[in-house]
Scaffold this active site. Structure first.
Site, PDB file in Angstrom:
ATOM      1  N   GLY A  14       0.833  -1.213   0.000  1.00 26.90           N
ATOM      2  CA  GLY A  14       0.000   0.000   0.000  1.00 26.90           C
ATOM      3  C   GLY A  14       0.859   1.250   0.000  1.00 26.90           C
ATOM      4  N   ASP A 132       1.043  -0.633  11.417  1.00 26.31           N
ATOM      5  CA  ASP A 132       0.913  -2.014  11.922  1.00 26.31           C
ATOM      6  C   ASP A 132       2.160  -2.852  11.651  1.00 26.31           C
ATOM      7  OD1 ASP A 132       0.602  -2.083   9.214  1.00 26.31           O
ATOM      8  OD2 ASP A 132      -1.113  -3.424   9.214  1.00 26.31           O
ATOM      9  N   ARG A 174      -7.542  -3.045   8.975  1.00 34.32           N
ATOM     10  CA  ARG A 174      -8.175  -4.365   8.883  1.00 34.32           C
ATOM     11  C   ARG A 174      -7.858  -5.194  10.122  1.00 34.32           C
ATOM     12  NH1 ARG A 174      -6.355  -6.036   3.449  1.00 34.32           N
ATOM     13  NH2 ARG A 174      -7.071  -4.017   2.797  1.00 34.32           N
TER      14      ARG A 174
HETATM   15  P1  ADP Z   1       2.352  -4.349   2.585  1.00 34.62           P
HETATM   16  O1  ADP Z   1       3.805  -4.404   2.280  1.00 34.62           O
HETATM   17  O2  ADP Z   1       1.798  -2.955   2.535  1.00 34.62           O
HETATM   18  O3  ADP Z   1       2.011  -5.104   3.869  1.00 34.62           O
HETATM   19  P2  ADP Z   1       1.276  -6.591   1.004  1.00 34.62           P
HETATM   20  O4  ADP Z   1       0.948  -7.418   2.191  1.00 34.62           O
HETATM   21  O5  ADP Z   1       0.300  -6.529  -0.105  1.00 34.62           O
HETATM   22  O6  ADP Z   1       1.565  -5.059   1.396  1.00 34.62           O
HETATM   23  O7  ADP Z   1       2.674  -7.111   0.434  1.00 34.62           O
HETATM   24  C1  ADP Z   1       3.307  -6.462  -0.651  1.00 34.62           C
HETATM   25  C2  ADP Z   1       4.014  -7.467  -1.511  1.00 34.62           C
HETATM   26  O8  ADP Z   1       5.020  -8.151  -0.751  1.00 34.62           O
HETATM   27  C3  ADP Z   1       3.161  -8.593  -2.054  1.00 34.62           C
HETATM   28  O9  ADP Z   1       2.431  -8.218  -3.188  1.00 34.62           O
HETATM   29  C4  ADP Z   1       4.197  -9.627  -2.402  1.00 34.62           C
HETATM   30  O10 ADP Z   1       4.892  -9.273  -3.594  1.00 34.62           O
HETATM   31  C5  ADP Z   1       5.175  -9.476  -1.253  1.00 34.62           C
HETATM   32  N1  ADP Z   1       4.865 -10.458  -0.202  1.00 34.62           N
HETATM   33  C6  ADP Z   1       3.878 -10.391   0.730  1.00 34.62           C
HETATM   34  N2  ADP Z   1       3.860 -11.485   1.523  1.00 34.62           N
HETATM   35  C7  ADP Z   1       4.863 -12.282   1.080  1.00 34.62           C
HETATM   36  C8  ADP Z   1       5.366 -13.566   1.469  1.00 34.62           C
HETATM   37  N3  ADP Z   1       4.818 -14.240   2.479  1.00 34.62           N
HETATM   38  N4  ADP Z   1       6.423 -14.056   0.765  1.00 34.62           N
HETATM   39  C9  ADP Z   1       6.971 -13.378  -0.258  1.00 34.62           C
HETATM   40  N5  ADP Z   1       6.540 -12.162  -0.678  1.00 34.62           N
HETATM   41  C10 ADP Z   1       5.511 -11.618  -0.024  1.00 34.62           C
END
Ligand code: ADP
Length: 323
Positions: A14, A132, A174
């Site tokens: 995000g 968070d 969330r």
């Molecule tokens: P944020 O970084 O804001 O928490 P997301 O949870 O959507 O946002 O994660 C961003 C990106 O990080 C995902 O689209 C993916 O490319 C990568 N990512 C998230 N979780 C994992 C995971 N468990 N293993 C590998 N890459 C991950």
């Protein structure tokens, strides 16, 4: 381990106001210490696709005050797959990138951890409006989001006051109630509902509203974090059970945008510079954090294992001062 010469920077997950200030600080501090800095577009997606361009200090002129991220951001499911991370690793080799600075949230850190275990050094900067991330008390963009939400609460309270209504405001969060609780206090909410604590509509909403009414209140303000439930349904229940006309407003993506506050600009600049300093000291696979008002860095694995709890006493404070 070879000496770092080339640094990649990307924004992932995000978007958050202040990401640009962090990119600017990374590029300019990198330049100051003699590194080449490469901007990677669209998060891990752009890394896999090789969307990479060297950034000079002039390329980051005039972005400090802009919300969003000039590098763009994306969610990239492919990056969860080791084959695609291998491809990303190869792209880093093509561009001679020695370390990747990831500005993002918890999810982005998980990807960064996998990448680091597979041999690509990383540095993490906390960028998310939700605050968070467990290893740090502050995340880039949180202060701006807090202020955006507070402005909205002020406006919605004006109209609730004039019509003697109940305003129910759904804010982001969330899994975490940081925005809800702190903006509940900043905006003088009567009731705050967050995902960290279970709620019962009769005990936690209807009863306090009726008590407020008995004390002479004629308008009411309820803040609900999105993880708690649907604001429209809550409104209907309030009207049905109390007869008080209620209106729901879901603030949504407006909370993500806007020019960063002075605090977010300053902290993002400091964190961006710190990322380069940590690299310059030869420490890699670190996460930059702000705790006890000090900038510190933790090993990425340790950082991801940390726990942080919202101070639920704030809810008690909110209740006391909303009388
Ligand atoms: P944020 O970084 O804001 O928490 P997301 O949870 O959507 O946002 O994660 C961003 C990106 O990080 C995902 O689209 C993916 O490319 C990568 N990512 C998230 N979780 C994992 C995971 N468990 N293993 C590998 N890459 C991950």
């Amino acid at each position: 381990m070879r000496k770092v010469k080339n640094i990649g920077v990307l924004t992932s997950g995000g978007d958050a106001p202040g990401m640009n200030a962090a990119i600017r600080a990374v590029v300019r501090t990198g330049y100051f210490y003699g590194y080449n800095v490469f901007g990677i577009s669209r998060g891990y997606e752009g890394l896999i696709n090789g969307e990479i361009k060297k950034l000079s200090p002039r390329d980051v002129s005039g972005i400090l005050q802009d919300g969003g991220t000039i590098l763009k951001t994306a969610r990239c499911l492919k990056f969860m797959n080791p084959e695609h991370r291998k491809r990303a690793h190869e792209i880093c080799r093509v561009f001679n990138i020695d370390v990747v600075i990831v500005i993002g949230g918890d999810g982005s850190y998980k990807g960064a951890l996998d990448f680091s275990i597979e041999g690509m050094p990383v540095i993490g900067l906390p960028g998310t409006i939700d605050n968070d991330i467990n290893c740090t008390e502050y995340t880039i963009g949180y202060d701006t989001a807090l202020n955006t939400v507070m402005d909205s609460i002020d406006k919605l309270r004006d109209t609730a006051y004039s019509h003697e209504r109940c305003t129910v405001i759904e804010v982001m969060g969330r899994d975490a109630g940081y925005i809800a609780v702190n903006d509940g206090i900043a905006g003088g909410a009567d009731i705050i509902l967050i995902p960290e604590t279970k709620f019962d509509i009769d005990r936690d909403v209807i009863k306090p509203i009726l008590e407020c009414r008995n004390r002479g209140k004629k308008d009411y303000c309820i803040i609900v974090a999105e993880g708690v439930g649907n604001a429209n349904e809550l409104c209907s229940a309030i009207t049905e059970k109390t007869g008080i006309i209620s209106r729901a407003t879901i603030l949504g993506y407006v909370q993500r945008g806007g020019s960063p506050t002075a605090y977010d600009r300053i902290m993002a600049s400091k964190m961006g510079a710190k990322a380069i300093e940590v690299i310059n000291e030869g420490r890699l696979n670190r996460i930059i954090c702000l705790n006890d008002n000090k900038l510190i860095d933790y090993d990425i694995k340790e950082a991801l294992d940390m726990k942080k709890e919202l101070d639920v006493e704030l809810l008690e404070l909110a209740k006391i001062i909303s009388i």
